[in-house]
Scaffold this motif. Structure first.
Motif, PDB file in Angstrom:
ATOM      1  N   ASP A 184       6.031  16.029   4.576  1.00  0.00           N
ATOM      2  CA  ASP A 184       4.777  16.210   3.829  1.00  0.00           C
ATOM      3  C   ASP A 184       4.010  14.908   3.601  1.00  0.00           C
ATOM      4  OD1 ASP A 184       5.522  18.864   3.700  1.00  0.00           O
ATOM      5  OD2 ASP A 184       6.380  18.687   1.688  1.00  0.00           O
ATOM      6  N   LEU A 185       3.995  14.049   4.596  1.00  0.00           N
ATOM      7  CA  LEU A 185       3.226  12.813   4.501  1.00  0.00           C
ATOM      8  C   LEU A 185       1.870  13.009   5.172  1.00  0.00           C
ATOM      9  CD1 LEU A 185       5.936  10.137   5.447  1.00  0.00           C
ATOM     10  CD2 LEU A 185       5.267  10.930   3.168  1.00  0.00           C
ATOM     11  N   ASN A 186       0.846  12.378   4.618  1.00  0.00           N
ATOM     12  CA  ASN A 186      -0.455  12.455   5.271  1.00  0.00           C
ATOM     13  C   ASN A 186      -0.572  11.352   6.323  1.00  0.00           C
ATOM     14  OD1 ASN A 186      -1.242  10.023   3.944  1.00  0.00           O
ATOM     15  ND2 ASN A 186      -1.951  11.191   2.162  1.00  0.00           N
ATOM     16  N   LYS A 187      -1.686  11.335   7.028  1.00  0.00           N
ATOM     17  CA  LYS A 187      -1.864  10.382   8.125  1.00  0.00           C
ATOM     18  C   LYS A 187      -1.825   8.940   7.629  1.00  0.00           C
ATOM     19  CE  LYS A 187      -4.669  11.479  11.393  1.00  0.00           C
ATOM     20  NZ  LYS A 187      -5.891  11.755  12.217  1.00  0.00           N
ATOM     21  N   VAL A 188      -2.396   8.694   6.453  1.00  0.00           N
ATOM     22  CA  VAL A 188      -2.404   7.337   5.902  1.00  0.00           C
ATOM     23  C   VAL A 188      -0.980   6.870   5.604  1.00  0.00           C
ATOM     24  CG1 VAL A 188      -3.126   5.909   3.946  1.00  0.00           C
ATOM     25  CG2 VAL A 188      -4.735   7.526   4.971  1.00  0.00           C
ATOM     26  N   ASP A 189      -0.169   7.755   5.008  1.00  0.00           N
ATOM     27  CA  ASP A 189       1.228   7.412   4.728  1.00  0.00           C
ATOM     28  C   ASP A 189       1.958   7.019   6.009  1.00  0.00           C
ATOM     29  OD1 ASP A 189       1.200   7.848   1.967  1.00  0.00           O
ATOM     30  OD2 ASP A 189       1.628   9.988   2.195  1.00  0.00           O
ATOM     31  N   ARG A 190       1.765   7.807   7.049  1.00  0.00           N
ATOM     32  CA  ARG A 190       2.479   7.560   8.305  1.00  0.00           C
ATOM     33  C   ARG A 190       2.021   6.252   8.955  1.00  0.00           C
ATOM     34  NH1 ARG A 190       5.488  12.020   9.131  1.00  0.00           N
ATOM     35  NH2 ARG A 190       4.732  13.975   8.232  1.00  0.00           N
ATOM     36  N   LEU A 191       0.727   5.986   8.891  1.00  0.00           N
ATOM     37  CA  LEU A 191       0.214   4.734   9.451  1.00  0.00           C
ATOM     38  C   LEU A 191       0.704   3.529   8.649  1.00  0.00           C
ATOM     39  CD1 LEU A 191      -3.462   5.701  10.370  1.00  0.00           C
ATOM     40  CD2 LEU A 191      -1.588   5.193  11.950  1.00  0.00           C
TER      41      LEU A 191
ATOM     42  N   ARG B 285       0.804  -1.222   0.000  1.00  0.00           N
ATOM     43  CA  ARG B 285       0.000   0.000   0.000  1.00  0.00           C
ATOM     44  C   ARG B 285       0.837   1.271   0.000  1.00  0.00           C
ATOM     45  NH1 ARG B 285      -2.749  -2.611   4.291  1.00  0.00           N
ATOM     46  NH2 ARG B 285      -1.817  -1.113   5.736  1.00  0.00           N
ATOM     47  N   LEU B 286       2.093   1.198   0.392  1.00  0.00           N
ATOM     48  CA  LEU B 286       2.901   2.413   0.531  1.00  0.00           C
ATOM     49  C   LEU B 286       2.839   3.272  -0.729  1.00  0.00           C
ATOM     50  CD1 LEU B 286       6.208   1.218   2.272  1.00  0.00           C
ATOM     51  CD2 LEU B 286       4.253   2.372   3.320  1.00  0.00           C
ATOM     52  N   SER B 287       2.476   4.523  -0.564  1.00  0.00           N
ATOM     53  CA  SER B 287       2.470   5.459  -1.686  1.00  0.00           C
ATOM     54  C   SER B 287       3.904   5.754  -2.102  1.00  0.00           C
ATOM     55  CB  SER B 287       1.786   6.766  -1.273  1.00  0.00           C
ATOM     56  OG  SER B 287       2.601   7.471  -0.335  1.00  0.00           O
ATOM     57  N   TRP B 288       4.068   6.400  -3.254  1.00  0.00           N
ATOM     58  CA  TRP B 288       5.435   6.721  -3.668  1.00  0.00           C
ATOM     59  C   TRP B 288       6.075   7.708  -2.693  1.00  0.00           C
ATOM     60  CZ3 TRP B 288       6.511  11.778  -4.491  1.00  0.00           C
ATOM     61  CH2 TRP B 288       5.512  12.632  -4.950  1.00  0.00           C
ATOM     62  N   ARG B 289       5.281   8.589  -2.091  1.00  0.00           N
ATOM     63  CA  ARG B 289       5.836   9.509  -1.094  1.00  0.00           C
ATOM     64  C   ARG B 289       6.368   8.737   0.114  1.00  0.00           C
ATOM     65  NH1 ARG B 289       4.537  15.055  -1.237  1.00  0.00           N
ATOM     66  NH2 ARG B 289       3.259  15.622  -3.046  1.00  0.00           N
ATOM     67  N   ALA B 290       5.576   7.777   0.581  1.00  0.00           N
ATOM     68  CA  ALA B 290       6.001   6.972   1.724  1.00  0.00           C
ATOM     69  C   ALA B 290       7.248   6.160   1.382  1.00  0.00           C
ATOM     70  CB  ALA B 290       4.868   6.057   2.166  1.00  0.00           C
ATOM     71  N   ALA B 291       7.295   5.630   0.150  1.00  0.00           N
ATOM     72  CA  ALA B 291       8.453   4.836  -0.276  1.00  0.00           C
ATOM     73  C   ALA B 291       9.718   5.694  -0.323  1.00  0.00           C
ATOM     74  CB  ALA B 291       8.186   4.212  -1.643  1.00  0.00           C
TER      75      ALA B 291
END
Length: 244
Positions: A198-205, A146-152
């Motif tokens: 600049d990560l949203n809550k979903v990215d951090r979780l 699920r990790l977005s490209w930002r999270a990656a």
């Protein structure tokens, strides 16, 4: 060309040679998984046979490109993205990565060129981020997929890169390489979850869940080590996850 390769063309690959060569990545996966029968024994095709297959298609289609020029890709079996990045995606990823103060010249997009996975390395003073198709999310309902490209990117730069630059990459001389790697990957995800830009809550979780899933799925790796009986919370206390 052998009879088994001719059969491969006839069985499920009934397209013109030119059309087939336009989808070489899909075709390569099919050939890698193809099982043939020869002398009453079942086996998979050898690399030489697959190369001969593409050479034959080149001849039929009138293509002059060499066989080793077909598009390379990171095959993750759906865990992460496998489609080439668009120019817009590359621009967005590049601008985000630069927020971590990495020089643009050290960011290397490899999609369609190499099967090198997305990752950061600091070797011999070379500060380098490789970005490939797997920077994009996959299709499974796991934290890593699920990790977005930002999270990656945050995992690679806030996690691995900042640790490397501060000599904080997890390493315990009493642990094996795989044991150290597990804890370093957990550290990178937890650190990115806490401090990624600049990560949203979903990215951090998702990043935090990624660390937890890694621990649960690979805890057996720690057997025989001093951390064998540690729980997730105890492991996190060993890691460099505070703000630097």
């Amino acid at each position: 060309m052998g009879g088994e390769l001719t059969a491969a063309i006839k069985g499920g690959l009934r397209k013109s040679a030119k059309e087939v060569l336009e989808h070489t990545d899909e075709l390569k996966k099919k050939l890698d998984n193809l099982v043939i029968e020869e002398n009453n024994l079942k086996r998979k095709l050898t690399n030489d046979e697959i190369d001969d297959f593409f050479k034959h298609l080149d001849e039929v289609a009138g293509f002059k490109k060499a066989i080793n020029q077909y598009r390379k890709i990171v095959y993750s079996k759906g865990l992460r993205g496998e489609a080439n990045l668009t120019l817009k995606q590359k621009d967005e990823i590049l601008e985000y990565a630069k927020k971590y103060n990495i020089d643009e010249k050290n960011i290397d997009f490899k999609d369609g060129i190499s099967d090198h996975e997305t990752g950061y390395s600091l070797m011999f003073g070379l500060d380098r981020l490789v970005i490939n198709t797997d920077v994009m999310p996959g299709k499974f309902n796991t934290a890593n997929s699920r990790l977005s490209w930002r999270a990656a990117i945050a995992h690679e730069l806030e996690g691995h890169r900042l640790a490397a630059l501060n000599n904080k990459t997890f390493f315990d001389s009493n642990l094996s390489g795989s044991q150290n790697n597990l804890l370093e990957e957990m550290q990178a995800s937890i650190r990115a979850s806490k401090h990624g830009k600049d990560l949203n809550k979903v990215d951090r979780l998702d990043l935090l869940d990624d660390a937890l899933e890694r621990f649960k799925s690979h805890k057996d790796i720690l057997k025989g080590s001093k951390y064998e009986n540690y729980n997730f919370e105890q492991i996190t206390q060993l890691l460099w996850i505070t703000k630097n």
